[in-house]
Design a protein around this motif. Structure first.
Motif, PDB file in Angstrom:
ATOM      1  N   TYR A 164       0.827  -1.200   0.000  1.00  0.00           N
ATOM      2  CA  TYR A 164       0.000   0.000   0.000  1.00  0.00           C
ATOM      3  C   TYR A 164       0.871   1.265   0.000  1.00  0.00           C
ATOM      4  O   TYR A 164       0.614   2.210  -0.745  1.00  0.00           O
ATOM      5  N   ASN A 167       2.424   1.699  -3.472  1.00  0.00           N
ATOM      6  CA  ASN A 167       1.473   2.188  -4.471  1.00  0.00           C
ATOM      7  C   ASN A 167       1.194   3.675  -4.328  1.00  0.00           C
ATOM      8  O   ASN A 167       1.002   4.383  -5.327  1.00  0.00           O
ATOM      9  N   ASN A 168       1.147   4.138  -3.083  1.00  0.00           N
ATOM     10  CA  ASN A 168       0.745   5.531  -2.836  1.00  0.00           C
ATOM     11  C   ASN A 168       1.910   6.501  -2.759  1.00  0.00           C
ATOM     12  O   ASN A 168       1.763   7.660  -3.161  1.00  0.00           O
ATOM     13  N   GLU A 186       3.210  13.106  -1.606  1.00  0.00           N
ATOM     14  CA  GLU A 186       2.216  12.043  -1.572  1.00  0.00           C
ATOM     15  C   GLU A 186       1.898  11.617  -0.147  1.00  0.00           C
ATOM     16  O   GLU A 186       0.745  11.312   0.181  1.00  0.00           O
ATOM     17  N   VAL A 190      -1.900  11.719   1.288  1.00  0.00           N
ATOM     18  CA  VAL A 190      -2.612  10.505   1.686  1.00  0.00           C
ATOM     19  C   VAL A 190      -2.942  10.496   3.172  1.00  0.00           C
ATOM     20  O   VAL A 190      -4.048  10.144   3.581  1.00  0.00           O
ATOM     21  N   TYR A 267     -11.310   8.397  -2.738  1.00  0.00           N
ATOM     22  CA  TYR A 267     -10.201   7.953  -1.894  1.00  0.00           C
ATOM     23  C   TYR A 267     -10.240   6.441  -1.679  1.00  0.00           C
ATOM     24  O   TYR A 267      -9.201   5.767  -1.689  1.00  0.00           O
ATOM     25  N   ALA A 271      -7.467   3.701  -2.992  1.00  0.00           N
ATOM     26  CA  ALA A 271      -6.801   2.819  -2.027  1.00  0.00           C
ATOM     27  C   ALA A 271      -6.740   1.382  -2.518  1.00  0.00           C
ATOM     28  O   ALA A 271      -5.810   0.644  -2.163  1.00  0.00           O
ATOM     29  N   HIS A 276      -2.228   4.099  -9.668  1.00  0.00           N
ATOM     30  CA  HIS A 276      -2.867   5.408  -9.583  1.00  0.00           C
ATOM     31  C   HIS A 276      -2.385   6.275 -10.716  1.00  0.00           C
ATOM     32  O   HIS A 276      -1.215   6.322 -10.989  1.00  0.00           O
TER      33      HIS A 276
END
Length: 276
Positions: A164, A167-168, A186, A190, A267, A271, A276
């Motif tokens: 996670y 990815n973000n 980022e 987030v 959002y 997730a 993204h």
């Protein structure tokens, strides 16, 4: 206790009475959002007028859906049709366009969130309530944290903590040296900005709307009952402005519910997306 409740009631019974006195016009202030305690003053369980309005709004929401569910018909009447329209609106206009079939899992949560915000917002234009339940930041923060925990939890559940974060914080297709600048941005987005802006946007709009309404209708009372001469005619202007702002506030109450839930849906979708 009875004396305290009576004193609090005298202080909160009418916004107009508190805004004006014989020495002229007094503009509304931020004190409107910090009414005196009705019960348990000075404790963590302190209960004031805004909390009472929240209880009323929540009870009204539960009551409406209990009433409709208990009398649901295959061919709906007008009241049932309105309720079903609100349910379908969240599904057809928010969740499915953003999340597709993946949104079915989150539809009950997002629908509940939308309807709760509508009911809590609309108290700002209901006589004798006169203030949105979301105009005090605590409730918007609670709702934003609710969304925050859900989208973090769902993202970590699907990808694991490391996946996670990757990815973000490290979007694919970006040159590695850019991560020096991009990753902190980022991270802020987030973990801080998303929940913070959800809460602040909702509260700020409800606060400003309430102050405008109190200003317009307060000025109307002043011009009609305290001003003299030609100034009395200004009361008609401020009354018309207040009526226009009341209609606009209803629109804003609905719009802010839509914006809050739309962003929450986005959002959640971000997730659980692969990229993204």
């Amino acid at each position: 206790m009875a004396v305290r409740a009576e004193a609090a009631g005298e202080q909160t019974k009418s916004y107009l009475e508190r805004l004006f006195s014989s020495d002229g016009f007094h503009a509304p202030s931020i004190d409107e959002f910090f009414p005196p305690a009705l019960l348990w003053e000075g404790t963590i369980f302190e209960f004031n007028r805004i909390m009472l309005i929240r209880v009323i709004a929540a009870a009204a929401l539960i009551g409406v859906f209990w009433f409709v569910a208990a009398r649901a018909k295959v061919v709906p009447g007008r009241f049932q049709s309105v309720v079903e329209f609100m349910l379908d609106f969240v599904k057809d206009q928010i969740v499915e366009p953003v999340m597709g079939d993946h949104g079915k899992k989150y539809l009950p949560f997002l629908t509940t969130l939308f309807l709760a915000i509508v009911f809590f917002n609309i108290t700002g234009v209901i006589p004798f309530l006169n203030i949105a339940s979301t105009s005090l930041i605590g409730l918007p923060i609670f709702m934003a944290v609710w969304v925050y925990v859900l989208y973090l939890g769902q993202g970590i559940k699907k990808f694991g903590l490391g996946g996670y974060l990757k990815n973000n914080l490290f979007p694919p297709g970006v040159p590695k040296f850019v991560y020096i600048l991009l990753t902190p941005i980022e991270f802020l987005q987030v973990f801080i900005l998303r929940p913070a802006t959800l809460a602040l946007r909702l509260a700020a709009n409800m606060i400003s709307g309430h102050l405008l309404l109190v200003l317009c209708f307060g000025a109307t009372q002043y011009f009609f009952f305290a001003a003299s001469g030609a100034l009395k005619g200004m009361g008609a202007v401020t009354f018309a402005a207040g009526a226009a702002f009341m209609l606009f506030e209803i629109f804003v109450a609905l719009l802010q519910a839509y914006v809050f839930v739309m962003l929450s849906t986005v959002y959640l979708n971000m997730a659980i997306e692969e990229e993204h």
